[in-house]
Scaffold this motif. Sequence first.
Motif, short mmCIF file in Angstrom:
data_model
loop_
_atom_site.label_atom_id
_atom_site.label_comp_id
_atom_site.label_asym_id
_atom_site.label_seq_id
_atom_site.Cartn_x
_atom_site.Cartn_y
_atom_site.Cartn_z
N SER A 155 0.83 -1.21 0.00
CA SER A 155 0.00 0.00 0.00
C SER A 155 0.86 1.26 0.00
O SER A 155 0.51 2.26 -0.62
CB SER A 155 -0.95 0.00 1.20
OG SER A 155 -0.25 0.04 2.43
N THR A 214 -1.20 8.17 5.08
CA THR A 214 -2.49 7.48 5.17
C THR A 214 -2.32 5.98 4.95
O THR A 214 -2.99 5.17 5.60
CB THR A 214 -3.46 8.06 4.13
OG1 THR A 214 -3.67 9.45 4.41
CG2 THR A 214 -4.81 7.34 4.19
N GLN A 259 -1.07 4.64 8.15
CA GLN A 259 -2.19 4.67 9.11
C GLN A 259 -3.12 3.47 8.91
O GLN A 259 -3.50 2.78 9.87
CB GLN A 259 -2.97 5.97 8.92
CG GLN A 259 -4.16 6.13 9.85
CD GLN A 259 -4.97 7.38 9.50
OE1 GLN A 259 -5.33 7.59 8.33
NE2 GLN A 259 -5.26 8.20 10.50
N ASP A 260 -3.47 3.17 7.68
CA ASP A 260 -4.38 2.05 7.39
C ASP A 260 -3.76 0.71 7.75
O ASP A 260 -4.44 -0.18 8.27
CB ASP A 260 -4.77 2.07 5.90
CG ASP A 260 -5.63 3.26 5.53
OD1 ASP A 260 -6.19 3.89 6.45
OD2 ASP A 260 -5.73 3.57 4.33
N LYS A 310 -3.62 0.17 11.60
CA LYS A 310 -4.95 -0.03 12.17
C LYS A 310 -5.30 -1.50 12.28
O LYS A 310 -5.95 -1.95 13.23
CB LYS A 310 -5.99 0.70 11.32
CG LYS A 310 -7.41 0.65 11.88
CD LYS A 310 -8.37 1.46 11.00
CE LYS A 310 -9.78 1.44 11.58
NZ LYS A 310 -10.71 2.22 10.71
#
Length: 572
Positions: free
Chosen positions: A349, A425, A428-429, A432
């Motif tokens: 990602s 981001t 961050q994903d 999580k």
Amino acid sequence: MRQSSVIARRVAAASVGLVVAAGAVACGPKDNDGKGAGGDSTPHKGGTLTVLNSEPQQDFDPARLYTSGGGNVPSLVFRTLTTRNRENGAAGAKVVPDLATDTGRPNKDATVWTYTLKKGLTFEDGTPITSADIKYGIERSFAPELSGGAPYLRDWLVGAADYQGPYKDKKGLDAIGTPDSRTVVFHLNKPEGEFPYLATQTQFTPVPKAKDTGTKYEEHPVSSGPYKVVSNENDGERLILERNPHWSAATDAERKAYPDRIDVRSGLDSSVINQRLSASQGADAAAVTTDTNLGPAELAKVTGDSELASRVGTGHFGYTNYLAFNPTVKPFNDVRVRQAISYAIDRSSVVNAAGGSSLAEPATTFLPDQKSFGYTPYDLFPAGKTGNPDKAGALLKQAGYPGGLTITLTHSNSKDFETSPEIATAVQDALKKAGITVRLQGLEENDYKDRIHSVRTEPGLFLAHWGADWPSGGPFLAPIFDGRQIVKDGANFNTGLLNEKSVNDEIDAINKLTDLDAAARRWGALDRKIGEQALVVPLFHPVYKRLYGKDVKNIVISDWTGVLDISQVAVK
């Protein structure tokens, strides 16, 4: 290299889906009689090469330029004691003689380096280049009004720490000896086996004292290379170079100097540059860029067009994008938390956020994937392609966070993809999934740099990147992990605040080696050792994809710079 560096720099040069042949590099230039068209791949002498760049070519003074291997445009005008080998890929990561007859002769402990200048070297006015010109060129780089160049000489030369340059100190630097007109001797504070790499920096350009005009020298620096400056508009916004009639190819094995004229236009919008190179109309048919990458959308369009795809050069440079931890900030003071984040990262990602696999390659080592750096493959915290949240969760539980934790990730709001909100981001994903809630703290570029480079304000977790001033593990590992380079009252790059004697001692031991291959192997082993402390999470290495005009030939892209070498280019 300063983290803000563009560039600009593993594999042999290739176009998208097409290897760019460079076999004609060794051919001597021929008159440009029009035979270059219609399939003749032989480089011809003549014509005008246009360079379209976004970054202005400011401060065109060898003392003020911060460049590796003599830079790109600068190296057309400024020759140095040594330079980079002008070949494709890994072969181009080697240091070779330039003004000197060899790459330098060290004493037994590499604290004294001696160079002999080639015979027949002259400036653009025909006067001989002497050892005194080399010494003076270096000395003037210490003048406060000419600051901006690489900082190594102040640290490495004996007695140079407080030197203020020849304008204030007429005595000069005793650390640089000139026993005769062709010999230069450097006396160093400590062993430096990589001094031949340093001697590629533009500070080693000869400058005739009688022609030095101080801060105005950039308007007409005296050339020692194949081209001279005939016009410098608006501090490098437009730079016109024409042939130096006193340059001799017999003394310069590296620069081919095919075009008669080089027109450098800077400060252009990147999208405009790519549009012009794509259209390749008029003068733009013989144009290149050395600093403007294709973006994801542009690359997709180019890849679908076979003609455009055949005009894309691919380059790799020693550069790593990573997550940086400050282990003095909770919870990052617990190595298990740092390890958990390392396991949780989803590099697929992150690579997608950086523009996809054509523009970024996943990294599990801090050193770039190049032999010259001493690259040694390792993956101490295997996350696979999409992360390992189970392993991360187990480590968090051991660290006392069975229900997960909340942390802050600092990044820049700049469009620069390396530290962009998109990368943040993606991180961050990924975290999580491992039970780690990430709050994003985006800062404007200047605030971001000021904060992450100050020991007093450095956040606990932030996006960072680093590039090397030359292709070796030394300028890659030492600034980030040598405890003696921690700067408490200035710009600090040792983000993990590591000050471990065994690491510092190994850096010193490697610096004594003049066998650069042996040194590279030691740098690779040290990279792995430091990696065990999980002070950083390597994310990806950038890949450079750049268009060039349809009439441009002889594409050479080395692993030293990662960009098209305009000293090799010919035009129809």
